[in-house]
Enzyme design. Structure first.
Site, PDB file in Angstrom:
ATOM      1  N   CYS A  85       0.831  -1.200   0.000  1.00 23.73           N
ATOM      2  CA  CYS A  85       0.000   0.000   0.000  1.00 23.73           C
ATOM      3  C   CYS A  85       0.874   1.262   0.000  1.00 23.73           C
ATOM      4  O   CYS A  85       1.457   1.607  -1.018  1.00 23.73           O
ATOM      5  CB  CYS A  85      -0.977  -0.046   1.167  1.00 23.73           C
ATOM      6  N   HIS A 194      -3.447  -5.685   1.206  1.00 24.65           N
ATOM      7  CA  HIS A 194      -2.676  -5.902   2.431  1.00 24.65           C
ATOM      8  C   HIS A 194      -2.556  -7.383   2.801  1.00 24.65           C
ATOM      9  O   HIS A 194      -3.389  -7.917   3.543  1.00 24.65           O
ATOM     10  CB  HIS A 194      -3.353  -5.158   3.590  1.00 24.65           C
ATOM     11  N   GLU A 196      -0.597  -8.657   4.919  1.00 30.32           N
ATOM     12  CA  GLU A 196      -0.360  -8.808   6.364  1.00 30.32           C
ATOM     13  C   GLU A 196      -1.649  -8.876   7.159  1.00 30.32           C
ATOM     14  O   GLU A 196      -1.636  -9.225   8.341  1.00 30.32           O
ATOM     15  CB  GLU A 196       0.534  -7.665   6.876  1.00 30.32           C
TER      16      GLU A 196
END
Length: 229
Positions: A85, A194, A196
């Protein structure tokens, strides 16, 4: 393996990125934006957030941080770097990746679970996926629209440097549905969604994001196809 996670003023997802690194089985090493010392890490993650408040342009100030100067040099030497991002925006500002991330075409912030199609498994960060694999990870951005001139887009396509595309809907209007790209060497990857946030069943829509972190560990251990020089 030791994976560095950089914290900039305004970073939002550095803690999540560090947790993903640990869940993948590596040691997360916290790197400070003002420190040029990368402390001998084997790879680096530039996390999401709003570095330096996104003043000027997203990632435009972070690109000149002391840590980034070292990361730019190390990336040119083959260090695996993942920009997520805001990290993707920083990589473009640093000219480690081509193109730019601009305001979402619909001018709204988007936060939703998003399907992607993996287009390239030859990077340091995607070697454990299969070509064409569909993965589900969250997207959350207001300036995630990937743009580049037609020559650059054609070159990315021709050289297999589009790493992932949005499928079942494009959340930000990115050209050619591009969600992630890589450099020529394959060690630097920028991704707008994302990964994560898709590493645990309790908090994510899937465990698919863990694959990026597992891939770089496998790459570093020599278990996947070597990235060409």
């Amino acid at each position: 393996m030791r994976i560095g996670v950089v914290t900039f003023p305004g970073s939002l997802d550095d803690g999540d990125a560090a947790r993903a690194v640990r869940l993948a089985g590596a040691e997360a090493v916290r790197l400070w934006h003002a420190d040029p010392d990368l402390h001998g890490v084997d790879a680096v993650v530039l996390p999401g957030g709003f570095s330096y408040g996104d003043y000027l342009r997203c990632g435009a100030i972070a690109r000149f941080s002391a840590a980034m100067e070292s990361i730019i040099d190390a990336a040119k030497g083959g260090l695996p770097v993942l920009g997520i991002c805001n990290g993707f925006q920083i990589l473009c500002e640093a000219h480690l990746l081509p193109g730019a991330l601009t305001r979402n075409q619909h001018l709204h912030f988007r936060n939703r679970d998003q399907w992607l199609k993996v287009e390239s498994t030859s990077t340091a960060w995607t070697g454990t996926f299969t070509d064409g694999q569909e993965i589900l990870i969250p997207v959350k951005n207001g300036e995630g629209c990937y743009v580049a001139d037609q020559r650059t887009l054609d070159e990315l396509e021709a050289t297999g440097r589009v790493v992932a595309r949005y499928i079942r809907g494009n959340p930000n209007g990115s050209q050619r549905d591009i969600a992630a790209i890589t450099n020529e060497r394959g060690n630097v990857v920028g991704i707008m969604p994302h990964p994560e946030h898709a590493v645990e069943a309790l908090t994510g829509p899937s465990l698919d994001g863990l694959g990026l972190f597992a891939s770089v560990l496998a790459h570093l251990a020599g278990k996947t196809t070597a990235v060409p020089a």
